[in-house]
Design an enzyme around this catalytic site. Structure first.
Site, PDB file in Angstrom:
ATOM      1  N   GLY A 121      35.496  78.405  26.938  1.00  0.00           N
ATOM      2  CA  GLY A 121      36.689  78.348  27.615  1.00  0.00           C
ATOM      3  C   GLY A 121      37.797  79.357  27.245  1.00  0.00           C
ATOM      4  O   GLY A 121      38.126  79.456  25.867  1.00  0.00           O
TER       5      GLY A 121
ATOM      6  N   CYS B 273      39.709  69.348  29.827  1.00  0.00           N
ATOM      7  CA  CYS B 273      39.325  69.563  28.544  1.00  0.00           C
ATOM      8  C   CYS B 273      39.972  68.480  27.711  1.00  0.00           C
ATOM      9  O   CYS B 273      41.419  68.435  27.784  1.00  0.00           O
ATOM     10  CB  CYS B 273      39.541  70.921  27.721  1.00  0.00           C
ATOM     11  SG  CYS B 273      38.982  71.035  26.088  1.00  0.00           S
TER      12      CYS B 273
ATOM     13  N   ILE C 237      29.902  66.645  34.973  1.00  0.00           N
ATOM     14  CA  ILE C 237      31.269  66.117  34.422  1.00  0.00           C
ATOM     15  C   ILE C 237      31.710  66.860  33.203  1.00  0.00           C
ATOM     16  O   ILE C 237      30.708  67.447  32.257  1.00  0.00           O
ATOM     17  CB  ILE C 237      31.155  64.404  33.921  1.00  0.00           C
ATOM     18  CG1 ILE C 237      29.990  64.412  33.169  1.00  0.00           C
ATOM     19  CG2 ILE C 237      31.228  63.931  35.175  1.00  0.00           C
ATOM     20  CD1 ILE C 237      30.154  62.775  32.722  1.00  0.00           C
TER      21      ILE C 237
ATOM     22  N   GLY D 211      25.797  65.041  25.716  1.00  0.00           N
ATOM     23  CA  GLY D 211      24.529  64.619  25.331  1.00  0.00           C
ATOM     24  C   GLY D 211      23.831  63.552  26.126  1.00  0.00           C
ATOM     25  O   GLY D 211      24.495  63.078  27.154  1.00  0.00           O
TER      26      GLY D 211
END
Lengths: 242, 313
Positions: free
Chosen positions: B54, B137, B198, B226
């Site tokens: 980012g 974020c 997502i 994960g």
């Protein structure tokens, strides 16, 4: 070249209380003291980094030794592996110690002795005078190979006298943060250069995720450096301890 | 192997804005650095693209303290958007990406609408083909979260970025919402060409042990990723697919071939691989190869045919 290696366990041995030695046969071609390997531990999301404590090159293959202490799920997984089991590891990672032809003091606190054993071997081969001091909490935790072993107390007790007495010109250290910070301060005080091998929890171990960064003052600028890729060895005087 | 089989076309049917990928496998933002670091470990030819770390207007040092924490089936991170800033990215990283001919999505994040507008303009001026906008974020205390969690502000943000940037615009959505459909629709009407989803889920990692005669404790709050988040990701991708007409890039716990099929069924048009890269640096390459092998063995002429068979078969 850095690579994802598939090795085989040649030996796994309990060498002290909750402490294991693992020797891995693979086609890794080179490794330097304080470099590390990053092992895939079953289905754990994060690989586990281990400092190389010995490296022996054979004609086509090599033997890489690591020492580890039982700490959690990753090391428990490794402990239960057997000779002949496959090991998936990334290597050789990080930058090793910058060996100099100087009278050297090697400090290994606890399992921090691992890279020091490898370093000692290299220094001996290069005929560089050295003295390895290690420290352990208890008698039953001792890992052999040092010139002096401190049990119970701190490996840092009377170290200033030792440095002066032996005319030490360079200090290498590995161990818990509290010990490395003391070495750093002492090295500044005595104006004796030091190289410190740090440990930090890592995710990628190749400098991508920025999970293991520390702050350094280098070139008059405060910046983040990753322990895995820029380290694990940093110089005394440049680390901003959290 | 016939990698051309994996050619993936992401197209906004309304505007004809299109992104062509060599394969549908994309390295997710934050797990590929600036896309140069993995070159030691893998052949990047099999990746459709890589989403950069980012990038913000100014460089950022990120968070102090513990940044990563492993949990069952995943990890929590609070890196805090550490990055070199757009100026350094353009100066130092972009030439390398161009020279090595690495296809990438520029992932951007900002604290204010103006940040995003400026970043979009710079991307435009530098002819960046695809932009992935991080509106989700969860690590940065100000800004990011609000844009991504409110349809009106997301619509407004997307439209403003759209004005400054004509390339392929991807909006990356947060799962930390009770209404992902409205957010996806807001991004679409604001002018997004594609949704990626997502981003990480909000989570708290706790470590507490009784040693000696006291509790040793640690808490790390951040974004959960994960394999443990896969069911949430599948649900969200499915919801988004049912709400919008633009393509969807799916991510969240993908680590094996069957995951790709599951996400196609839920509505994915392409995939991003994130946390699994840490376990296996070569995962993107091997997934692309496995997918290719599967298609050849079972006579699926191209990726569209495979998708069709999964969705309509």
């Amino acid at each position: 070249m850095k690579k994802d290696y598939k090795g085989k366990i040649e030996l796994i041995e309990n060498i002290a209380l909750d402490t294991y030695k693992m020797v891995i046969l693979s086609d890794l071609r080179w490794a330097n003291p304080a470099q590390f390997i990053s092992i895939l531990c079953g289905n754990k999301t994060m690989r586990r980094p281990f400092s190389i404590s010995d490296f022996e090159k054979k004609e086509k293959e090599s033997l890489t030794t690591i020492l580890f202490k039982l700490k959690g799920e990753g090391t428990s997984y490794l402990k239960n592996l057997k000779k002949g089991d496959e090991i998936d590891f990334l290597a050789p990672l990080g930058n090793g110690f910058k060996i100099e032809n100087k009278k050297s003091l090697l400090i290994g606190a606890g399992i921090g002795i691992a890279p020091m054993l490898f370093l000692k071997k290299e220094l001996n081969e290069k005929n560089i005078e050295n003295f390895l001091i290690s420290g352990f909490k208890n008698e039953n935790e001792i890992i052999k190979g040092s010139d002096k072993t401190v049990i119970g107390g701190s490996v840092m007790d009377n170290i200033e006298e030792l440095i002066k007495e032996k005319n030490i010109e360079l200090i290498y250290a590995c161990g818990p943060k509290v010990v490395l910070k003391m070495v750093d301060e002492l090295s500044t005080k005595l104006n004796t250069p030091s190289q410190l091998a740090l440990e930090k929890v890592m995710a990628c171990s190749i400098g991508v995720c920025r999970g293991c960064v520390i702050k350094l003052i280098r070139n008059n600028k405060i910046q983040n450096y990753s322990v895995c890729k820029d380290g694990p060895v940093f110089f005394g005087g440049e680390i901003i301890w959290e | 192997m016939g990698i051309e089989k994996l050619k993936t076309v992401l197209k906004n049917e309304k505007t004809n804005n299109t992104l062509i990928l060599k394969t549908p496998i994309i390295g997710a933002s934050g797990t590929y650095g600036y896309n140069i670091e993995y070159a030691d470990f893998i052949n990047l030819d099999y990746l459709g693209a890589i989403s950069t770390k980012g990038i913000t207007l100014e460089s950022r040092l990120g968070n102090d303290g513990d940044r990563i924490f492993e949990v069952q089936g995943g990890m929590i991170n609070r890196i805090g958007l550490e990055n070199v800033g757009i100026e350094n990215f353009i100066k130092e990283k972009l030439p390398v990406l161009k020279e090595k001919k690495i296809d990438f999505l520029l992932n951007i994040a900002g604290n204010t609408i103006e940040d995003y507008e400026k970043l979009a303009l710079i991307a435009s001026q530098n002819e960046i083909k695809a932009l992935e906008v991080n509106v989700s974020c969860p690590n940065v205390k100000q800004g990011c979260l609000e844009f991504g969690l409110n349809p009106e502000s997301l619509f407004s943000l997307t439209s403003k970025i759209r004005k400054n940037y004509k390339g392929f615009l991807i909006v990356k959505l947060s799962p930390n919402t009770s209404d992902i459909k409205s957010l996806a629709m807001a991004a679409e009407s604001g002018g997004a060409d594609c949704i990626s989803a997502i981003n990480t889920l909000r989570g708290l990692g706790v470590d507490i042990k009784y040693i000696g005669n006291k509790f040793i404790k640690k808490m790390v709050q951040g974004g959960l990723s994960g394999s443990c988040i896969k069911p949430v990701a599948l649900y969200m991708v499915n919801q988004i697919k049912n709400a919008v007409k633009i393509p969807v890039i799916a991510m969240g716990g993908i680590c094996k071939l069957s995951d790709l099929f599951e996400f196609i069924l839920a509505g994915a048009d392409a995939f991003q691989i994130g946390t699994a890269n840490f376990q296996t640096p070569s995962i993107c390459t091997s997934l692309a190869l496995e997918l290719c092998e599967f298609m050849e063995k079972n006579n699926f002429y191209d990726f569209e045919t495979l998708k069709g068979a999964i969705l309509n078969g």
